[in-house]
Design an enzyme around this catalytic site. Structure first.
Site, mmCIF file in Angstrom:
data_model
loop_
_atom_site.group_PDB
_atom_site.id
_atom_site.type_symbol
_atom_site.label_atom_id
_atom_site.label_comp_id
_atom_site.label_asym_id
_atom_site.label_seq_id
_atom_site.Cartn_x
_atom_site.Cartn_y
_atom_site.Cartn_z
ATOM 1 N N ARG A 107 -4.945 10.446 4.947
ATOM 2 C CA ARG A 107 -5.109 9.061 4.451
ATOM 3 C C ARG A 107 -4.999 8.978 2.934
ATOM 4 O O ARG A 107 -5.720 8.210 2.290
ATOM 5 C CB ARG A 107 -6.448 8.456 4.909
ATOM 6 C CG ARG A 107 -6.668 8.453 6.384
ATOM 7 C CD ARG A 107 -5.662 7.586 7.151
ATOM 8 N NE ARG A 107 -5.825 7.841 8.572
ATOM 9 C CZ ARG A 107 -5.133 8.764 9.252
ATOM 10 N NH1 ARG A 107 -4.167 9.456 8.679
ATOM 11 N NH2 ARG A 107 -5.347 8.967 10.520
ATOM 12 N N SER A 117 -10.169 1.245 9.899
ATOM 13 C CA SER A 117 -11.268 2.147 9.551
ATOM 14 C C SER A 117 -11.823 1.814 8.174
ATOM 15 O O SER A 117 -11.073 1.665 7.212
ATOM 16 C CB SER A 117 -10.786 3.592 9.544
ATOM 17 O OG SER A 117 -10.414 3.963 10.847
ATOM 18 N N GLU A 135 -11.973 4.339 3.188
ATOM 19 C CA GLU A 135 -10.524 4.413 3.442
ATOM 20 C C GLU A 135 -9.868 3.097 3.031
ATOM 21 O O GLU A 135 -8.780 3.074 2.471
ATOM 22 C CB GLU A 135 -10.299 4.668 4.941
ATOM 23 C CG GLU A 135 -8.829 4.775 5.330
ATOM 24 C CD GLU A 135 -8.649 5.271 6.768
ATOM 25 O OE1 GLU A 135 -9.398 6.177 7.198
ATOM 26 O OE2 GLU A 135 -7.754 4.741 7.444
#
Ligand SMILES: Cc1cc2nc3c(=O)[nH]c(=O)nc-3n(C[C@H](O)[C@H](O)[C@H](O)COP(=O)(O)OP(=O)(O)OC[C@H]3O[C@@H](n4cnc5c(N)ncnc54)[C@H](O)[C@@H]3O)c2cc1C
Length: 290
Positions: free
Chosen positions: A160, A209, A280
């Site tokens: 990520r 997320s 995130e």
């Protein structure tokens, strides 16, 4: 290219929160994108880009920047032999559809990721054991100094993460895929969508997320569930009753409600597990986690 003023960004985010962009433009070609970036550099105006706003939290006060959304040629999708060539602003669903029709497999995991090709490069988006880094051959990155193709290695793509900074915009992406049967691709997508529906809120306004999974036996979702946070509400936002790592816009949420929930989640994870959760979701504007 038309530059609009004070455009509300809430309508460009999947959570549906956030204030206006001081300036907003929709470049349709590489030339227009470069044209938009040049004066911004001269006037020291910050530039930001939004994809489908599916991992984005925008400050309620708005954003003092030129915010760009890639459209036209910069959102086109085309198949050349085994390469899927897409504009940075192309939606993953559209790119996957073109790949399937052309009998190209390997991009099915993206069915669960409601963003764009460029947003996927920035985030190194991934699901079900695959991520952008595994399928991107190269990406065309544009900034005020010009444009250049970069490989995943050059983009520093890890979990990520990429090394792209503010004002560096992915205008085009080439994905290297492999031949596959359209029916098998369709079946795989159906299977992944069913898995997703069983585990995550799919009919709610969220930004995906909230936190990256920590280096711990528990995922961020399981950890926040163990902290008793499922269903916890602040203002109009709540932690999803279905998945601990999702925040839902339950009723007229503001970004500050989401930030307050994130701060509470970090506090509890730190107290109960000694883990510092890293967010995130990307912030746009003056947003900070206390
Ligand atoms: C229901 C749901 C499920 C999700 N599931 C997943 C999942 O399984 N896996 C996963 O990884 N993510 C998931 N996400 C998060 C999100 O879809 C991904 O991070 C996606 O890649 C973000 O793309 P976007 O175009 O919407 O980017 P945005 O959210 O618009 O932006 C995210 C960041 O990327 C930057 N950016 C956007 N476009 C560009 C560009 N062209 N060039 C440079 N930078 C750019 C933005 O400036 C920002 O910093 C989910 C989100 C939702 C709402």
């Amino acid at each position: 290219m038309i530059v609009e003023r004070d455009v509300p960004l809430a309508r460009f985010t999947t959570i549906g929160t956030g204030g206006p962009a001081r300036l907003f433009a929709r470049p349709q070609s590489l030339a227009e994108l470069e044209e938009a970036l040049a004066p911004a550099a001269d006037e020291a105006l910050s530039v930001a880009v939004v994809g489908l706003g599916s991992n984005l939290l925008v400050a309620d006060e708005g954003v003092d920047a030129l915010v760009l959304r890639l459209e036209g040629e910069l959102a086109s999708v085309e198949v050349r032999a085994e390469t899927l060539v897409v504009g940075g602003g192309a939606a993953n669903a559209v790119a996957l559809h073109a790949a399937r029709n052309a009998g190209l497999a390997g991009f099915e995991f993206a069915c669960a990721i409601p963003g764009t090709a460029g947003g996927g490069v920035r985030m190194n988006a991934g699901a079900y054991g695959r991520d952008w880094e595994a399928v991107v051959s190269r990406a065309l990155v544009v900034d005020s100094a010009g444009h250049a193709w970069r490989t995943p290695d050059e983009l520093g793509m890890t979990y990520r993460h990429s090394n792209l900074g503010a004002g560096q915009i992915v205008a085009r992406v080439e994905f290297g895929l492999e031949p596959g049967e359209p029916d098998e691709i369709k079946a795989k997508v159906k299977e992944l969508n069913a898995l997703r529906k069983a585990a995550q809120p799919t009919n709610r306004r969220t930004f995906g997320s909230v936190f990256k999974n920590p280096d711990h036996e528990l995922s961020a979702g399981r950890m926040l569930e163990a902290c008793g946070l499922k269903g916890h509400r602040i203002g109009g936002a709540q932690i999803s009753p279905k998945h601990g790592n999702f925040i839902e816009n339950a009723d007229g949420a503001r970004s500050e409600d989401a930030i307050a929930l994130m701060a509470e989640a970090r506090r509890r994870a730190s107290e109960q597990f000694g883990v510092a959760l890293e967010h995130e979701v990307r912030f746009l504007g003056a947003l900070e986690l206390p």
